[in-house]
Write an enzyme that holds these catalytic residues in place. Structure first.
Site, short mmCIF file in Angstrom:
data_model
loop_
_atom_site.label_atom_id
_atom_site.label_comp_id
_atom_site.label_asym_id
_atom_site.label_seq_id
_atom_site.Cartn_x
_atom_site.Cartn_y
_atom_site.Cartn_z
N ASP A 148 16.96 34.86 18.12
CA ASP A 148 16.64 33.84 17.13
C ASP A 148 17.55 32.61 17.20
O ASP A 148 18.76 32.74 17.12
CB ASP A 148 16.78 34.52 15.75
CG ASP A 148 16.32 33.61 14.63
OD1 ASP A 148 15.94 32.47 14.90
OD2 ASP A 148 16.35 34.06 13.48
N LEU A 149 16.94 31.48 17.37
CA LEU A 149 17.69 30.22 17.26
C LEU A 149 17.13 29.47 16.06
O LEU A 149 16.13 28.73 16.18
CB LEU A 149 17.52 29.40 18.54
CG LEU A 149 18.11 27.99 18.53
CD1 LEU A 149 19.61 28.02 18.34
CD2 LEU A 149 17.77 27.25 19.82
N LEU A 186 1.07 3.87 2.24
CA LEU A 186 1.81 4.26 3.43
C LEU A 186 3.13 3.49 3.51
O LEU A 186 4.19 4.07 3.77
CB LEU A 186 0.97 4.00 4.69
CG LEU A 186 1.64 4.31 6.03
CD1 LEU A 186 1.92 5.80 6.15
CD2 LEU A 186 0.77 3.86 7.20
N ALA A 187 3.05 2.18 3.22
CA ALA A 187 4.25 1.35 3.31
C ALA A 187 5.30 1.82 2.31
O ALA A 187 6.47 1.99 2.64
CB ALA A 187 3.88 -0.10 3.03
N GLY A 214 0.81 -1.23 0.00
CA GLY A 214 0.00 0.00 0.00
C GLY A 214 0.84 1.27 0.00
O GLY A 214 2.07 1.24 0.06
N TYR A 232 -2.87 39.94 16.38
CA TYR A 232 -2.02 39.85 15.18
C TYR A 232 -1.94 41.26 14.62
O TYR A 232 -2.94 41.83 14.21
CB TYR A 232 -2.65 38.88 14.17
CG TYR A 232 -1.94 38.83 12.84
CD1 TYR A 232 -0.69 38.24 12.74
CD2 TYR A 232 -2.51 39.39 11.70
CE1 TYR A 232 -0.02 38.21 11.52
CE2 TYR A 232 -1.85 39.35 10.48
CZ TYR A 232 -0.61 38.76 10.40
OH TYR A 232 0.05 38.73 9.19
N HIS A 273 -2.60 15.65 16.16
CA HIS A 273 -1.32 16.37 16.11
C HIS A 273 -1.33 17.64 16.96
O HIS A 273 -0.44 17.86 17.79
CB HIS A 273 -0.96 16.75 14.67
CG HIS A 273 -0.94 15.59 13.71
ND1 HIS A 273 -0.62 14.32 14.09
CD2 HIS A 273 -1.18 15.52 12.37
CE1 HIS A 273 -0.67 13.51 13.04
NE2 HIS A 273 -1.01 14.22 11.99
N TYR A 285 3.58 13.55 14.71
CA TYR A 285 4.05 14.86 15.19
C TYR A 285 4.92 14.71 16.44
O TYR A 285 5.78 15.54 16.71
CB TYR A 285 2.88 15.83 15.39
CG TYR A 285 2.71 16.65 14.13
CD1 TYR A 285 2.42 16.01 12.92
CD2 TYR A 285 2.94 18.02 14.11
CE1 TYR A 285 2.35 16.72 11.74
CE2 TYR A 285 2.87 18.74 12.92
CZ TYR A 285 2.57 18.07 11.74
OH TYR A 285 2.53 18.78 10.57
N LEU A 286 4.71 13.63 17.18
CA LEU A 286 5.53 13.41 18.38
C LEU A 286 6.96 13.00 18.02
O LEU A 286 7.82 12.90 18.88
CB LEU A 286 4.88 12.35 19.27
CG LEU A 286 3.57 12.78 19.93
CD1 LEU A 286 3.01 11.65 20.78
CD2 LEU A 286 3.76 14.03 20.79
C1 BG6 Z 1 -1.29 13.48 8.43
C2 BG6 Z 1 -2.59 13.95 7.85
O1 BG6 Z 1 -1.50 12.90 9.69
O2 BG6 Z 1 -0.40 14.59 8.57
C3 BG6 Z 1 -2.37 14.64 6.52
O3 BG6 Z 1 -3.44 12.83 7.68
C4 BG6 Z 1 -1.34 15.74 6.65
O4 BG6 Z 1 -3.58 15.17 6.02
C5 BG6 Z 1 -0.09 15.21 7.34
O5 BG6 Z 1 -1.02 16.20 5.36
C6 BG6 Z 1 0.92 16.31 7.62
O6 BG6 Z 1 2.12 15.76 8.05
P1 BG6 Z 1 3.49 16.58 7.85
O7 BG6 Z 1 4.49 15.75 8.57
O8 BG6 Z 1 3.72 16.66 6.38
O9 BG6 Z 1 3.27 17.91 8.45
#
Ligand code: BG6
Length: 530
Positions: free
Chosen positions: A437-438, A58-59, A56, A519, A279, A218-219
């Site tokens: 700034d870093l 993702l893989a 698939g 903003y 996320h 995201y982690l």
């Molecule tokens: C995924 C979402 O979890 O994260 C996607 O399903 C999104 O819709 C993606 O595009 C974003 O990930 P990154 O790492 O590209 O910011």
């Protein structure tokens, strides 16, 4: 002076190796870059990584490239082999063909790349056939040759087959062999509180919590992992990290492209389930949680759960929902709106943009809005945390000062910067906005930043669950969002239309103003020249 780390001669990845042990392992592997590519696993425990759903998307786009990069950089335990399993009949060379464009093989790596594929195997079988999984197990046993092996199962599978596959894996592939078993799963973890609880229940009947690795990629990102260090490793931030000093927190995710033909899938979930509930909420937890008693994964995850428990359920008034339309002046995909995607059902009201204001009912955060904002087809690619401080009390500068902000840029271009006021340099007595700034690109030029999946898959080998979602975190996350999601599904409020490539609905900006996030539009961070 740098502290010298003494690396023991034999460090092995064990069940629940601590992060420090993993680090030692990494360093050891980096020092001895030879891999045993034979099938005899003497002297160390073999590891078998099984990708279910190997043929698939993702893989092919994520998992195989990640395994290859880890292998290339000698970060995997020295005897690791890879098995792919899927319904499609295919050979390893066909699989290799499919993956190739995502593997980013550089000149000079060809030999290593050949070695990697020699360690790969593929078994075709149905997802509901016990017999086929027994055959897979027999294959794995052949490789293990009575030595035993640690097995990792990555479920790159559609949710529809998830339950039956986990049952057969448990029954056929996790019984007789010696070694540990871990299972890695990806969202969606259900659609709402009930379906997610059912799934968690199902999994907990089959596996122990410490065998389950729920990925929120995201982690695995550098700056998300850095939040702990920034917050708890710097005295300068902690006294101001509260309602006395902070006006609001904005956590944003922006993507400059639409659904790119993935609309059929996306439409069943929408942006809240796709990005916000996982996320962005995970980032919120790391920003808002109390200091854990230690950096043990369970201490950290328990603090994350506590902060989630302080967040009341969201209501429709707390959100702005949007959906993108095409920009007739744009090019290519930009001309097309969400509803022009042929895979999206006609008239869909699924949001592609959402902004929610969360309240944290705790002594530290009472009254501080946490604004989560995410959207597709916006003006830029950006993910960041923006902590906006309150106005300076007792103003002596005629209202010229702008608020301080601590910005943690997750992507692109990792950076931490503090937006602050300074006297305009030179003879002038005016003041202007500037930043401390870093920027990683200029400060850490030679550091290779691994991809989120690289870190996370390596963590699974190491047995560290620090960057994975525990079932109680998940259920709290669903508690907060489920009533809102159900209301949206029932009432189908019309999302506000915004143009492809814009900042999103102006109602989003207005909601930020109403929630104490100012903003000014007077300042733009400029990436320093390298
Ligand atoms: C995924 C979402 O979890 O994260 C996607 O399903 C999104 O819709 C993606 O595009 C974003 O990930 P990154 O790492 O590209 O910011």
């Amino acid at each position: 002076m740098r502290r010298q780390v003494v690396v023991p001669r034999r460090v092995r990845v064990r069940e629940s190796s601590s992060p420090e042990e993993c680090l030692l392992l990494l360093r050891k592997s980096l020092r001895s870059p030879t891999m045993d590519t034979g099938s005899k696993f003497e002297g160390s425990v073999p590891h078998i990584f099984v990708t279910l759903g190997a043929s698939g998307d993702l893989a092919r786009k994520k998992i195989y490239p990640t395994l290859w990069w880890l292998y290339r950089d000698n970060l995997l335990p020295s005897m690791t082999v890879f098995y792919g399993y899927a319904r499609t009949k295919c050979t390893v060379s066909e699989l290799r063909e499919k993956c190739h464009q995502y593997m980013k093989v550089k000149p000079g790596e060809e030999e290593k790349y050949e070695e990697f594929w020699k360690l790969n195997h593929y078994v075709a079988g149905a997802y509901n056939s016990r017999r086929d999984f027994e055959l897979l197990n027999q294959e794995l046993m052949k490789v293990e040759k009575n030595v035993g092996a640690n097995r990792l199962f990555y479920l790159a599978l559609p949710p529809s087959v998830f339950e039956e596959v986990t049952v057969v894996i448990r029954e056929t592939c996790m019984g007789e062999h010696r070694g540990w078993n871990r299972i890695i799963i990806e969202k969606p973890f259900g659609r709402d509180a009930d379906s997610s609880a059912r799934l968690s229940n199902h999994l907990s009947n089959l596996f122990k919590e410490d065998q389950i690795y729920r990925i929120d990629h995201y982690l695995g990102k550098e700056m998300v992992q850095n939040l702990m260090t920034l917050r708890f490793g710097n005295r300068i931030f902690s006294p101001t990290w509260n309602r006395e000093c902070i006006a609001s927190v904005l956590i944003s995710f922006k993507e400059p492209f639409g659904t790119q033909g993935r609309g059929g899938y996306f439409d069943q979930f929408g942006i809240i389930r796709d990005v916000m509930q996982n996320h962005l909420l995970q980032i919120l937890c790391l920003v808002a949680m109390e200091k854990p008693p230690s950096i043990h994964p369970d201490d950290i995850r328990s603090e994350k759960v506590k902060v989630l428990k302080c967040i009341p359920e969201l209501e429709l008034e707390d959100v702005v929902l949007g959906q993108y339309i095409g920009d007739e002046k744009g090019e290519g995909e930009a001309k097309l709106g969400y509803l022009d995607d042929p895979t999206v059902p006609n008239g869909s009201t699924t949001p592609t943009y959402a902004l929610s204001v969360l309240k944290i009912n705790s002594e530290r955060w009472d009254g501080v809005p946490f604004i989560l904002r995410c959207g597709k087809a916006l003006n830029e690619r950006k993910a960041e945390v923006r902590i906006q401080y309150r106005d300076v009390p007792g103003d002596i500068f005629n209202g010229k000062t702008k608020r301080n902000e601590l910005v943690i840029r997750v992507q692109p271009g990792e950076a931490v910067y503090v937006k602050m006021m300074t006297k305009t340099p030179g003879m002038s007595f005016e003041m202007e906005e500037t930043e401390l700034d870093l920027t990683y690109g200029s400060r850490y030029r030679d550091v290779k930043m691994p991809d989120a999946y690289e870190r996370l898959l390596l963590d699974v080998f190491c047995g560290s669950q620090m960057h994975f979602v525990r079932s109680d975190e998940l259920s709290e996350a669903w508690r907060i969002f489920t009533p809102l999601l159900h209301k949206i599904e029932k009432d189908k409020p019309k999302p506000i239309l915004y143009k492809y490539g814009s900042r999103g609905p102006k109602e989003g900006d207005e909601m930020c103003w109403r929630n104490n996030f100012l903003y000014y539009g007077s300042y733009k961070w400029v990436e320093p020249k390298m």
